[in-house]
Design a protein around this motif. Structure first.
Motif, PDB file in Angstrom:
ATOM      1  N   LYS A   1     -23.430  -2.048  10.589  1.00 24.40           N
ATOM      2  CA  LYS A   1     -22.474  -1.056  12.039  1.00 24.40           C
ATOM      3  C   LYS A   1     -22.081   0.341  11.344  1.00 24.40           C
ATOM      4  O   LYS A   1     -22.234   0.659  10.829  1.00 24.40           O
ATOM      5  CB  LYS A   1     -20.751  -1.439  12.063  1.00 24.40           C
ATOM      6  N   LYS A   2     -22.081   0.851  13.389  1.00 23.34           N
ATOM      7  CA  LYS A   2     -22.087   2.114  13.131  1.00 23.34           C
ATOM      8  C   LYS A   2     -20.511   2.839  13.913  1.00 23.34           C
ATOM      9  O   LYS A   2     -20.427   2.921  15.147  1.00 23.34           O
ATOM     10  CB  LYS A   2     -22.706   2.691  13.638  1.00 23.34           C
ATOM     11  N   PRO A   3     -19.201   2.456  13.291  1.00 25.26           N
ATOM     12  CA  PRO A   3     -17.707   1.947  14.179  1.00 25.26           C
ATOM     13  C   PRO A   3     -17.656   3.886  14.425  1.00 25.26           C
ATOM     14  O   PRO A   3     -18.082   5.142  13.954  1.00 25.26           O
ATOM     15  CB  PRO A   3     -16.697   2.621  12.578  1.00 25.26           C
ATOM     16  N   LYS A   4     -16.905   3.422  15.570  1.00 24.18           N
ATOM     17  CA  LYS A   4     -16.826   5.115  16.487  1.00 24.18           C
ATOM     18  C   LYS A   4     -15.390   5.601  16.661  1.00 24.18           C
ATOM     19  O   LYS A   4     -14.438   4.299  16.511  1.00 24.18           O
ATOM     20  CB  LYS A   4     -18.176   5.087  17.556  1.00 24.18           C
TER      21      LYS A   4
ATOM     22  N   GLY B   1     -14.461  -0.357  19.125  1.00 26.90           N
ATOM     23  CA  GLY B   1     -13.925  -0.535  17.339  1.00 26.90           C
ATOM     24  C   GLY B   1     -13.117  -1.649  17.467  1.00 26.90           C
ATOM     25  O   GLY B   1     -12.554  -1.711  15.770  1.00 26.90           O
TER      26      GLY B   1
ATOM     27  N   GLU C   1     -14.668  -4.744  16.742  1.00 26.78           N
ATOM     28  CA  GLU C   1     -16.337  -5.003  16.490  1.00 26.78           C
ATOM     29  C   GLU C   1     -16.563  -6.376  16.788  1.00 26.78           C
ATOM     30  O   GLU C   1     -16.142  -7.429  17.023  1.00 26.78           O
ATOM     31  CB  GLU C   1     -16.079  -4.753  14.792  1.00 26.78           C
TER      32      GLU C   1
ATOM     33  N   VAL D   1     -15.343  -3.453   7.058  1.00 24.62           N
ATOM     34  CA  VAL D   1     -15.736  -2.760   8.164  1.00 24.62           C
ATOM     35  C   VAL D   1     -14.820  -2.231   8.970  1.00 24.62           C
ATOM     36  O   VAL D   1     -14.845  -0.612   9.484  1.00 24.62           O
ATOM     37  CB  VAL D   1     -17.054  -3.222   9.297  1.00 24.62           C
ATOM     38  N   LEU D   2     -13.836  -2.930   9.308  1.00 26.06           N
ATOM     39  CA  LEU D   2     -12.307  -3.040  10.688  1.00 26.06           C
ATOM     40  C   LEU D   2     -11.906  -1.661   9.439  1.00 26.06           C
ATOM     41  O   LEU D   2     -11.589  -0.666  10.597  1.00 26.06           O
ATOM     42  CB  LEU D   2     -11.636  -4.036  10.658  1.00 26.06           C
TER      43      LEU D   2
ATOM     44  N   SER E   1     -13.192   1.492  10.163  1.00 26.67           N
ATOM     45  CA  SER E   1     -13.081   2.178  11.063  1.00 26.67           C
ATOM     46  C   SER E   1     -11.605   2.003  11.624  1.00 26.67           C
ATOM     47  O   SER E   1     -12.080   3.886  12.461  1.00 26.67           O
ATOM     48  CB  SER E   1     -13.511   0.506  12.380  1.00 26.67           C
ATOM     49  N   GLU E   2     -11.248   1.816  10.758  1.00 31.51           N
ATOM     50  CA  GLU E   2      -9.583   2.392  11.178  1.00 31.51           C
ATOM     51  C   GLU E   2      -9.218   3.680  10.426  1.00 31.51           C
ATOM     52  O   GLU E   2      -8.521   4.882  10.622  1.00 31.51           O
ATOM     53  CB  GLU E   2      -8.292   1.572  10.213  1.00 31.51           C
TER      54      GLU E   2
ATOM     55  N   TRP F   1     -12.254   6.151   9.686  1.00 33.69           N
ATOM     56  CA  TRP F   1     -12.766   6.864  10.146  1.00 33.69           C
ATOM     57  C   TRP F   1     -11.649   7.348  11.214  1.00 33.69           C
ATOM     58  O   TRP F   1     -11.721   8.577  11.551  1.00 33.69           O
ATOM     59  CB  TRP F   1     -13.949   6.088  10.922  1.00 33.69           C
ATOM     60  N   ARG F   2     -11.228   6.686  12.131  1.00 30.84           N
ATOM     61  CA  ARG F   2     -10.657   7.333  13.089  1.00 30.84           C
ATOM     62  C   ARG F   2      -9.685   8.324  13.466  1.00 30.84           C
ATOM     63  O   ARG F   2      -9.431   8.836  13.587  1.00 30.84           O
ATOM     64  CB  ARG F   2     -10.063   6.003  14.297  1.00 30.84           C
TER      65      ARG F   2
END
Lengths: 476, 238
Positions: free
Chosen positions: A119-122, A127, A130, A401-402, A405-406, A408-409
C-alpha cells in the motif's frame, strides 16, 4: 505379527505397483503446486520491488528538485507540484508499505488472492479506512489456487482413501480373510497394523517427494528448519487422521464398495461440508453490517465535515496551540481545513469501522472455536499461518498499514500548520514502513489432530469389541 | 484334541447345530458327512471361534475355544473349501507370511521342506500363487499346517472341485498327518473320500449328528445306504 506384516505388505505394494503409482502422482501434484506457489510469490515480490523502485526513482527526482530550489535555481514545475510543499511530498511521494512473502508463502495462497501486498498511504484520500478489498481473477477465486495446501488438504486424503478403504474388505472378498482369521491373531490388531504400515510407507513417500520437489524447485526448505518440521508434522498428523478414519470404516462398514462410498462421504463432509457450514453459521449468527451502508455513512460524515471545515479548523487550532501560534488567516489554505477535518472524521467514524471489524472478529472467533470439527479447516489454517497468508496475517498487516498511514499524516502536520517548507534535510526523517510478521504457532493443531486420530483408533477398537471374527468375516 | 459338549448354534428360530457331542483324538480323522445345511460348516466355524455358540462348548487341545480364541488357534490349522492365498506372493512367501503371523520363524530351507512334504512340485515354490490351481493351493494350506506344527486340522469340503488325482494326493497327505498324530475334522459331501481317509465317520442332518461309525467297520456301500437313509432317500433307494 508386525515383522511379517511389515515385510510382506511392502512386497505386495511394490509388486502391485501401488507405491510407484503413488510416487508418480505425489511428485506430479507437489511439483505443479510448488511451481504455481513459487510463481505467485515471484509475481508478488516483483510487484513490491517495482513499487519500491518507482518510489526510489521519484525520490531521486524529488531530492534533485529540492536541491535546485534550495540553491535558488529555476525549476519547471507547477506550484502545486513543488516538493517543498509538505502536502505534495505526503501525497505524491508516499512510502511503500509492503508485506513481503515469508519463507513458506508458496505453500498456501490463503487470503493473498483477496488482498494486495503493498500500500502507499497518502496524507489524503482513502487513507481513512484503506481499501483492502482488491480482488484478482474471480475465476481463480471460484476454483481456488492449485497450491501445496490445496494438494495436502483436498487431494492427499483422496489418495489415502484409495490406499486404505479396502484393507479388510479386500481380504474378505479375495477369500484370504478366513485363513487369516484361523491364525492366532486379532483381526482388529491386524487391520491396525496393516493401516499403520501403509501410513508409514505413504508418509515416507510424501515426505521424500515433498522435500525432493522443494529442493528441485529451489524453494530452500532447509533455510527455515522449524517451519519445515512444522509443515511435515502437520502433513503427518493430517494423514494419520485419515488413516484413523479408514480404520473405523474398515471395521464398521463392510464391502469394498460400501467402504469407498463411506470414505468419500466422510471426505465430502470433513473437507467440503463442515467448513462451508461453519462459515455459513458464522455469518448467520454474527451477520456483518452492510459494507454499502458503512461506506454511505462514511461519505455522509465526510461531506458534513467538508461543509464545516472552517469551524473544525478553528476547533483544531484551539486544541493545538503550538500550531495556532504560527496561524495567520492569510497563510491558511485548503489543506489546513482539510487535514483538520480528516482528523476529526477519523475519530467520528472509528465506532462505525470498529463495529464492522468487531463483527468480523466474532465470526472468526466462532469459526476458530469449532474448527476442530473439520481437520481440513484446522490444517488449512495452520498451513496459511505457516505461509504467512492467514486472515490473521492480513489483519496484522492492515493494522500496521493503518498505523503507518496515521504516522505518515502526522509527520506532515507540523510542516503544514507551522507553514514550514519541506527541505532536502527533512528527507531522511520521513517515516518508513517495516512489516513485522507476527509470531503465530501453527503447531497447536498437531496435538489436537493427534488426539482426534487416537480417539478414532480407540473408537474403532471399542466399537468392534463385541464383534467376533464371525461378524468381521461375514460383513457385506 | 477336538471335543464338543452339547454344542448348539441357533439363528433366531433356526437351529443350525443341535447339541453336538464329538470327540476326535490324536491321530484320528473324523469325517462329517451331510447335505448342505446339515451343520458341518457351522461346526467348523464354531471350532474356529468364527461364531459364538448359543449353548454348549467346544475344546481344542482341552482349551475352551471361545474363552481362549488365540491360544486354541496356536494348535489348529484350517483349510477352507476354496483356500485363497496372496496372489502376488510366491508359495514360499505365502508360507513364510502365514507361519510368521502364527509366531513361527522357519528358515527358507525349512519352508521349502514343508512344501515338499505337502507334495508341491519344487518348480512351484518360487512362483506367484496367482497361477496356482486349487489343488496346489490346498498343498500350500497343508504346508501352513505343517509349518505351524498344528495338532488339529479343520477341513471344510477340501476336496470339492479337485480332480481325482489331486483328491487322492490330498487323501495321502491327510494320512501322513494322521501318522504324525494330527487330529483332523473334515466336513465333506464326498462319501468315497471319507471312506478312504477317515478313521471315524459321522452323518449329520438338520444340525444333529444322526449316526457315527468306525470307518473300518463299514463298507462304502453300507455307508452310502446309511447316508441315504439318514437323508430320507429310503424309498428312492429301495
Amino acid at each position: 505379527m508386525l515383522r511379517p506384516n511389515f515385510k510382506y505388505e511392502l512386497k505386495q505394494l511394490l509388486r502391485s505397483n501401488w507405491l510407484w503409482l503413488l510416487c508418480i502422482i505425489l511428485i506430479s501434484l507437489f511439483s505443479f503446486a510448488t511451481y504455481n506457489g513459487l510463481k505467485k510469490v515471484e509475481a508478488r515480490e516483483a510487484l513490491i520491488a517495482s513499487a519500491k523502485a518507482k518510489t526510489q526513482e521519484n525520490d531521486t527526482k524529488m531530492l534533485k528538485t529540492l536541491d535546485s530550489l534550495e540553491q535558488g535555481l529555476e525549476v519547471h514545475l507547477k506550484p502545486w507540484d513543488l516538493p517543498s510543499d509538505p502536502i505534495v511530498v505526503g501525497s505524491d511521494h508516499p512510502r511503500v508499505a509492503a508485506m513481503p512473502a515469508a519463507d513458506f508463502t508458496f505453500l498456501a495462497t490463503g487470503q493473498s488472492d483477496l488482498f494486495a501486498h503493498y500500500k502507499k498511504p497518502k496524507v489524503y484520500g482513502g487513507g481513512i479506512i484503506e481499501d483492502f478489498t482488491e480482488m484478482t481473477s474471480p475465476v481463480q477465486l471460484l476454483f481456488g489456487s492449485f497450491d501445496l495446501a490445496f494438494v495436502i488438504v483436498f487431494l492427499l486424503p483422496l489418495l489415502i482413501i484409495a490406499f486404505s478403504y479396502n484393507v479388510l474388505s479386500a481380504e474378505r472378498e479375495s477369500g484370504t480373510l478366513r485363513l487369516l482369521a484361523a491364525q492366532p491373531i486379532g483381526i482388529r490388531t491386524w487391520v491396525l497394523q496393516k493401516l499403520l504400515i501403509r501410513f508409514f510407507w505413504l508418509s515416507v513417500l510424501v515426505l521424500v517427494s515433498l522435500i525432493g520437489v522443494l529442493l528441485v524447485f529451489k524453494a530452500d526448505p532447509f533455510t527455515n528448519i522449524s517451519g519445515l518440521l512444522g509443515l511435515l508434522g502437520l502433513v503427518l498428523v493430517y494423514m494419520l487422521f485419515w488413516f484413523a478414519l479408514a480404520f473405523l470404516v474398515n471395521l464398521w462398514v463392510g464391502s469394498s464398495a460400501k467402504n469407498a462410498v463411506a470414505m468419500l462421504g466422510l471426505w465430502i463432509g470433513f473437507v467440503l461440508l463442515v467448513p462451508s457450514m461453519l462459515n455459513q453459521l458464522g455469518t448467520t449468527i454474527y451477520p456483518m453490517p452492510s459494507r454499502t451502508l458503512m461506506i454511505n455513512e462514511l461519505r455522509a460524515r465526510q461531506a458534513d465535515a467538508t461543509e464545516r471545515q472552517d469551524e473544525i479548523l478553528d476547533n483544531y487550532l484551539r486544541d493545538h496551540p503550538e500550531y495556532a501560534v504560527n496561524d495567520t488567516t492569510e497563510t491558511r489554505n485548503f489543506w489546513h481545513g482539510y487535514m483538520a477535518s480528516q482528523n476529526l472524521l477519523r475519530d467520528e467514524i472509528k465506532p462505525v469501522t470498529d463495529r464492522y471489524n468487531a463483527q468480523l472478529k466474532k465470526q472468526q472467533r466462532w469459526v476458530n472455536r469449532f474448527k476442530w470439527l473439520s481437520p481440513a479447516v484446522t490444517i488449512q489454517e495452520s498451513l496459511n499461518k505457516l505461509a504467512g497468508t492467514a486472515t490473521s496475517d492480513y489483519e496484522n498487516y492492515r493494522e500496521q498499514v493503518l498505523a503507518f498511514s496515521e504516522e505518515w499524516r502526522a509527520h506532515f502536520m507540523p510542516f503544514l500548520y507551522n507553514n514550514q517548507k519541506f527541505a532536502k534535510a527533512d528527507y531522511p526523517d520521513l517515516p518508513r514502513f517495516e512489516y513485522q510478521k507476527q509470531d503465530q504457532s501453527q503447531m497447536a493443531s498437531i496435538p489436537m489432530l493427534l488426539l482426534i486420530s487416537l480417539v478414532l483408533f480407540g473408537l474403532g477398537f471399542l466399537a468392534s469389541r463385541n464383534m467376533k471374527s464371525g461378524g468381521i468375516l461375514n460383513q457385506a | 484334541m477336538i471335543t464338543t459338549n452339547d454344542l448348539t448354534k441357533k439363528y433366531g428360530g433356526h437351529i443350525a447345530l443341535d447339541n453336538l457331542n464329538l470327540n476326535v483324538k490324536e491321530g484320528e480323522i473324523y469325517c462329517l458327512l451331510g447335505a448342505n445345511g446339515a451343520g458341518k460348516t457351522t461346526t467348523i466355524n464354531l471350532l474356529l471361534g468364527f461364531i459364538e455358540p448359543t449353548s454348549g462348548s467346544a475344546f481344542i487341545n482341552q482349551l475352551n475355544v471361545h474363552e481362549n480364541p488365540k491360544a486354541t488357534k496356536q494348535f489348529l490349522a484350517y483349510i477352507p473349501e476354496n483356500l485363497m492365498l496372496y496372489p502376488s506372493l510366491t508359495a514360499v512367501e505365502n508360507l513364510d507370511y502365514f507361519s510368521g503371523i502364527a509366531g513361527k520363524k522357519p528358515t527358507t530351507t525349512a519352508l521349502k521342506g514343508f512344501l515338499e512334504d505337502a507334495g508341491l512340485q519344487p518348480e512351484a515354490y518360487d512362483k506367484r500363487t496367482s497361477t496356482f490351481s486349487k489343488g496346489m493351493r490346498q498343498k500350500v494350506g497343508i504346508a501352513i499346517a505343517l509349518a505351524k506344527d498344528a495338532k488339529v486340522l479343520l477341513l471344510d469340503e477340501p476336496t470339492s472341485g479337485l480332480d481325482p488325482k489331486a483328491s487322492n494326493e490330498f487323501g495321502n497327505l491327510l494320512q501322513k498327518l494322521r501318522k504324525k498324530g494330527v487330529a483332523t475334522l473334515m466336513a465333506t459331501h464326498d462319501l468315497f473320500r471319507a471312506k478312504e481317509v477317515a478313521t471315524h465317520i459321522g452323518i449329520m442332518k438338520g444340525g444333529q449328528l444322526k449316526q457315527q461309525f468306525m470307518a473300518d467297520d463299514i463298507s462304502l456301500s453300507q455307508l452310502e445306504k446309511a447316508y441315504l437313509n439318514t437323508m430320507d432317500y429310503k424309498e428312492t433307494v429301495s
